[in-house]
Motif scaffolding. Structure first.
Motif, PDB file in Angstrom:
ATOM      1  N   GLY A   1       3.893   2.811   1.465  1.00  0.00           N
ATOM      2  CA  GLY A   1       2.692   2.671   2.262  1.00  0.00           C
ATOM      3  C   GLY A   1       3.000   2.139   3.652  1.00  0.00           C
ATOM      4  O   GLY A   1       4.157   2.021   4.048  1.00  0.00           O
TER       5      GLY A   1
ATOM      6  N   TYR B   1      -3.176   2.949   3.509  1.00  0.00           N
ATOM      7  CA  TYR B   1      -3.068   3.443   2.137  1.00  0.00           C
ATOM      8  C   TYR B   1      -1.707   3.139   1.506  1.00  0.00           C
ATOM      9  O   TYR B   1      -0.672   3.345   2.139  1.00  0.00           O
ATOM     10  CB  TYR B   1      -3.318   4.957   2.103  1.00  0.00           C
ATOM     11  CG  TYR B   1      -3.901   5.411   0.802  1.00  0.00           C
ATOM     12  CD1 TYR B   1      -5.253   5.246   0.546  1.00  0.00           C
ATOM     13  CD2 TYR B   1      -3.117   5.968  -0.191  1.00  0.00           C
ATOM     14  CE1 TYR B   1      -5.806   5.641  -0.658  1.00  0.00           C
ATOM     15  CE2 TYR B   1      -3.657   6.372  -1.388  1.00  0.00           C
ATOM     16  CZ  TYR B   1      -5.006   6.200  -1.613  1.00  0.00           C
ATOM     17  OH  TYR B   1      -5.548   6.581  -2.811  1.00  0.00           O
ATOM     18  N   TRP B   2      -1.723   2.690   0.248  1.00  0.00           N
ATOM     19  CA  TRP B   2      -0.504   2.381  -0.504  1.00  0.00           C
ATOM     20  C   TRP B   2      -0.565   3.010  -1.887  1.00  0.00           C
ATOM     21  O   TRP B   2      -1.643   3.155  -2.472  1.00  0.00           O
ATOM     22  CB  TRP B   2      -0.343   0.867  -0.662  1.00  0.00           C
ATOM     23  CG  TRP B   2       0.334   0.250   0.515  1.00  0.00           C
ATOM     24  CD1 TRP B   2      -0.231  -0.025   1.724  1.00  0.00           C
ATOM     25  CD2 TRP B   2       1.689  -0.135   0.604  1.00  0.00           C
ATOM     26  NE1 TRP B   2       0.708  -0.569   2.562  1.00  0.00           N
ATOM     27  CE2 TRP B   2       1.899  -0.651   1.891  1.00  0.00           C
ATOM     28  CE3 TRP B   2       2.763  -0.099  -0.282  1.00  0.00           C
ATOM     29  CZ2 TRP B   2       3.130  -1.120   2.321  1.00  0.00           C
ATOM     30  CZ3 TRP B   2       3.994  -0.580   0.138  1.00  0.00           C
ATOM     31  CH2 TRP B   2       4.170  -1.082   1.428  1.00  0.00           C
TER      32      TRP B   2
ATOM     33  N   GLU C   1      -3.378   2.950  -6.643  1.00  0.00           N
ATOM     34  CA  GLU C   1      -3.387   3.401  -5.248  1.00  0.00           C
ATOM     35  C   GLU C   1      -4.671   2.937  -4.589  1.00  0.00           C
ATOM     36  O   GLU C   1      -5.731   2.890  -5.213  1.00  0.00           O
ATOM     37  CB  GLU C   1      -3.245   4.918  -5.166  1.00  0.00           C
ATOM     38  CG  GLU C   1      -4.332   5.688  -5.877  1.00  0.00           C
ATOM     39  CD  GLU C   1      -4.117   7.189  -5.837  1.00  0.00           C
ATOM     40  OE1 GLU C   1      -3.585   7.705  -4.836  1.00  0.00           O
ATOM     41  OE2 GLU C   1      -4.494   7.849  -6.823  1.00  0.00           O
TER      42      GLU C   1
END
Length: 158
Positions: free
Chosen positions: A36, A46-47, A59
């Protein structure tokens, strides 16, 4: 001239260190662990996180290093486990929890990582029980829709 070169190098260093950078980390086995965006050493945007077997674990988004907005969680066998909202790093609003067949088995209103509001229990996709919580403690329970509707405002379910 030396001073100008030094100032330029310093400016470039600071501008690069403040930029976002995509980062990946790995388990000792070489399998991806997480990936991310980082900004100034803090998770942002976002990861995705993975189990050691490579399956997606969870996520979602980060803001200032804390989970935010909507997140998804999965089991090691890749089935959906749960999903819901984060506000300032805390589980909040409605969360959905799934059984091994990815059917919703309950959904709950959360605030500050605790049940706070209604929790609806399902069996074979059919509502079987409703519970009400305040700060993590159960304060009510109904096993039929008629009594639930009589004692509660359906607006609270939004």
């Amino acid at each position: 001239m030396k001073h100008l070169f030094f100032i330029c190098c310093l400016c470039i260093t600071f501008s690069v260190s403040g930029q976002k950078k995509y980062q990946k980390t790995y388990y000792d086995s070489g399998q991806m662990k997480e990936e991310g965006w980082m900004k100034k050493g803090v998770k942002t945007k976002y990861w995705k996180f993975y189990y050691p077997n490579g399956a997606l674990q969870k996520e979602g988004r980060f803001k200032n290093g804390k989970p935010t907005k909507y997140w998804y969680f999965y089991r090691e066998n890749k089935t959906k486990k749960s999903e819901g909202h984060y506000i300032n790093g805390q589980k909040s609003k409605w969360w959905l929890f799934y059984d091994e067949n990815e059917k919703v088995n309950h959904k709950c209103q959360l605030k500050n990582n605790q049940k706070n509001g209604y929790c609806l229990r399902y069996k074979n996709e059919e509502l079987i029980r409703a519970e009400k919580y305040k700060n993590g403690e159960k304060i009510g329970e109904w096993t039929d829709l008629k009594s639930f509707k009589k004692e509660n405002s359906l607006w609270d379910l939004q």
